[in-house]
Design an enzyme around this catalytic site. Structure first.
Site, PDB file in Angstrom:
ATOM      1  N   ARG A  39      14.660 -43.903 -67.846  1.00 47.17           N
ATOM      2  CA  ARG A  39      14.265 -43.004 -66.986  1.00 47.17           C
ATOM      3  C   ARG A  39      13.512 -41.764 -67.569  1.00 47.17           C
ATOM      4  O   ARG A  39      12.415 -41.400 -67.040  1.00 47.17           O
ATOM      5  CB  ARG A  39      15.508 -42.421 -66.053  1.00 47.17           C
ATOM      6  CG  ARG A  39      15.724 -43.425 -65.074  1.00 47.17           C
ATOM      7  CD  ARG A  39      17.082 -43.212 -64.457  1.00 47.17           C
ATOM      8  NE  ARG A  39      17.830 -44.014 -65.594  1.00 47.17           N
ATOM      9  CZ  ARG A  39      18.366 -45.246 -65.467  1.00 47.17           C
ATOM     10  NH1 ARG A  39      18.319 -46.002 -64.209  1.00 47.17           N
ATOM     11  NH2 ARG A  39      19.050 -46.116 -66.481  1.00 47.17           N
ATOM     12  N   THR A  40      14.116 -41.122 -68.477  1.00 49.85           N
ATOM     13  CA  THR A  40      13.795 -39.672 -68.796  1.00 49.85           C
ATOM     14  C   THR A  40      12.476 -39.631 -69.675  1.00 49.85           C
ATOM     15  O   THR A  40      11.618 -39.073 -69.368  1.00 49.85           O
ATOM     16  CB  THR A  40      14.921 -39.123 -69.518  1.00 49.85           C
ATOM     17  OG1 THR A  40      16.164 -39.244 -68.863  1.00 49.85           O
ATOM     18  CG2 THR A  40      14.914 -37.483 -69.793  1.00 49.85           C
TER      19      THR A  40
ATOM     20  N   LYS B 115      14.801 -42.591 -92.520  1.00 45.39           N
ATOM     21  CA  LYS B 115      14.556 -42.447 -93.925  1.00 45.39           C
ATOM     22  C   LYS B 115      15.420 -41.141 -94.369  1.00 45.39           C
ATOM     23  O   LYS B 115      15.472 -40.850 -95.573  1.00 45.39           O
ATOM     24  CB  LYS B 115      13.162 -42.416 -94.505  1.00 45.39           C
ATOM     25  CG  LYS B 115      12.523 -43.634 -94.285  1.00 45.39           C
ATOM     26  CD  LYS B 115      11.134 -43.514 -94.716  1.00 45.39           C
ATOM     27  CE  LYS B 115      10.287 -44.667 -94.318  1.00 45.39           C
ATOM     28  NZ  LYS B 115       8.653 -44.562 -94.689  1.00 45.39           N
TER      29      LYS B 115
ATOM     30  N   ARG C 204      15.103 -35.135 -77.190  1.00 41.56           N
ATOM     31  CA  ARG C 204      16.496 -35.719 -76.813  1.00 41.56           C
ATOM     32  C   ARG C 204      17.431 -35.808 -78.063  1.00 41.56           C
ATOM     33  O   ARG C 204      16.846 -36.330 -78.824  1.00 41.56           O
ATOM     34  CB  ARG C 204      16.622 -36.755 -75.850  1.00 41.56           C
ATOM     35  CG  ARG C 204      18.025 -37.556 -75.655  1.00 41.56           C
ATOM     36  CD  ARG C 204      17.825 -38.470 -74.843  1.00 41.56           C
ATOM     37  NE  ARG C 204      17.835 -37.826 -73.426  1.00 41.56           N
ATOM     38  CZ  ARG C 204      18.182 -38.925 -72.453  1.00 41.56           C
ATOM     39  NH1 ARG C 204      18.584 -40.224 -72.514  1.00 41.56           N
ATOM     40  NH2 ARG C 204      18.095 -38.317 -71.239  1.00 41.56           N
TER      41      ARG C 204
ATOM     42  N   HIS D  66      21.121 -30.978 -69.535  1.00 38.98           N
ATOM     43  CA  HIS D  66      19.926 -31.914 -69.356  1.00 38.98           C
ATOM     44  C   HIS D  66      19.176 -31.323 -68.197  1.00 38.98           C
ATOM     45  O   HIS D  66      19.553 -31.931 -66.973  1.00 38.98           O
ATOM     46  CB  HIS D  66      20.685 -33.254 -69.133  1.00 38.98           C
ATOM     47  CG  HIS D  66      19.519 -34.433 -68.912  1.00 38.98           C
ATOM     48  ND1 HIS D  66      18.137 -34.211 -68.939  1.00 38.98           N
ATOM     49  CD2 HIS D  66      19.854 -35.725 -68.789  1.00 38.98           C
ATOM     50  CE1 HIS D  66      17.737 -35.435 -68.575  1.00 38.98           C
ATOM     51  NE2 HIS D  66      18.983 -36.270 -68.863  1.00 38.98           N
TER      52      HIS D  66
HETATM   53  C1  NCD Z   1      22.097 -39.541 -68.379  1.00 40.16           C
HETATM   54  C2  NCD Z   1      21.820 -38.827 -69.764  1.00 40.16           C
HETATM   55  O1  NCD Z   1      21.198 -39.531 -70.760  1.00 40.16           O
HETATM   56  O2  NCD Z   1      22.494 -37.890 -70.146  1.00 40.16           O
HETATM   57  N1  NCD Z   1      20.931 -40.366 -67.934  1.00 40.16           N
HETATM   58  C3  NCD Z   1      19.727 -39.976 -67.687  1.00 40.16           C
HETATM   59  O3  NCD Z   1      19.103 -39.233 -68.445  1.00 40.16           O
HETATM   60  N2  NCD Z   1      19.059 -40.211 -66.692  1.00 40.16           N
HETATM   61  C4  NCD Z   1      23.415 -39.761 -67.900  1.00 40.16           C
HETATM   62  C5  NCD Z   1      23.758 -40.899 -68.894  1.00 40.16           C
HETATM   63  O4  NCD Z   1      23.385 -41.376 -69.834  1.00 40.16           O
HETATM   64  O5  NCD Z   1      25.081 -41.553 -68.308  1.00 40.16           O
END
Ligand code: NCD
Length: 321
Positions: free
Chosen positions: A65-66, A93, A115, A143
């Protein structure tokens, strides 16, 4: 490293978390995202706000999703968007985070969306580059865009955030989604309850300005919103829960436990869901209660709003011609 001009209503060069945002800044982002929701429902979704800009998505952890919604958001605003996959990059590497940041920085990106599995890593990276950085999730820390899209989902469905009771249930300890949502919901005047096994609550929980429940039936009583969290086993070292079956029995959201919440309580989940562990499949798919797919839709609009406000602080390309 240029600070954002002081006449912009959003005075940050990066979006690293919700904790340092005011209620006004959160409202500005939600209002702006609202305008992108209708644009995204049109056949022609393309804008040229970020024309000429380069957005790099650097994901050291998996994401559906993100990452997809940041890519769509950037492309719909006209930016050139590149996804850097950790599996095929020099990071595999042994290149350090800082070397990777400096290498990418030398290619003059305008926005880096990052991320990383370690809390604080995205902030560290933001101190080494010239462009804006957006935190797409750092360890169990923050997040921010997830909390903003959750806030927008609540506001669109209920018309407000202030005064609502939101129960955040499940693996709070490992959840950056929970942490960002606690900051946002507190700033916007909601009442936050954390509902979890004692082993899945952060140690300094009483400093978070929330109510705490270790019995899900108690925690759900008369709440307006039920926000479920995944058991983040990839962050667990040791044993935090009994068996998954037992966990589901006490903390899985089924119709019986949901009946304790308000009659029209909304069900949310950031995804990915573990059906039959933290949530019953039919509850998750109940279109009269579950807003899980709204959350996904609004995620694109929220990310457009974030890229939009950050781009206002970027140097104007016209002056460089
Ligand atoms: C979350 C995350 O990655 O922090 N998911 C997301 O971004 N939609 C929550 C999760 O991984 O459970």
């Amino acid at each position: 490293m240029q600070p954002a001009p002081s006449d912009t209503p959003f005075r940050h060069r990066h979006l690293l978390g919700i904790e340092r945002l005011s209620a006004e800044e959160i409202t500005l982002l939600l209002d702006l995202a609202e305008s992108y929701v209708s644009l995204n429902r049109r056949a022609d979704k393309k804008q040229d706000l970020l024309h000429g800009r380069t957005q790099l998505n650097l994901f050291f952890e998996s994401s559906t999703r993100t990452r997809t919604s940041f890519e769509l958001a950037g492309k719909r605003l006209g930016a050139d968007v590149l996804n850097i996959s950790v599996r095929t990059s020099a990071i595999k590497k042994g290149e350090t985070l800082i070397d990777t940041a400096m290498t990418l920085n030398a290619m003059h990106p305008d926005v880096l969306v990052v991320r990383h599995p370690d809390s604080g890593a995205v902030k560290l990276l933001s101190e080494k580059v010239n462009c804006s950085v957006v935190n797409a999730g750092d360890g169990s820390h923050e997040h921010p865009t997830q909390a903003l899209l959750d806030g927008l989902t609540i506001r669109r469905r209920r018309g407000r955030i202030a005064g609502l009771t939101v129960a955040i249930c499940g693996d709070v300890l490992h959840s950056r989604v929970a942490r960002s949502n606690i900051h946002l919901l507190n700033a916007m005047g909601a009442r936050v309850r954390l509902v979890a096994l004692p082993t899945l609550l952060p140690t300094a929980v009483n400093r978070l300005g929330v109510e705490v429940h270790t019995d899900m039936r108690e925690g759900l009583k008369d709440c307006d919103i039920v926000m479920m969290l995944r058991l983040q086993t990839e962050r667990m070292h040791g044993s935090f829960v009994p068996s998954e079956r037992e966990y589901y029995h006490f903390f899985g959201l089924d119709y019986e436990k949901l009946a304790l919440a308000k009659e029209d309580a909304l069900i949310m989940h950031p995804g990915p869901m573990n059906r039959g562990i933290e949530i019953d499949s039919s509850v998750a798919d109940d279109i009269t209660r579950s807003v899980i797919l709204d959350q996904v839709e609004l995620g694109v609009a929220v990310r457009q709003a974030c890229l939009d406000v950050l781009s206002r602080g970027l140097p104007d390309l016209r002056h460089n011609q």
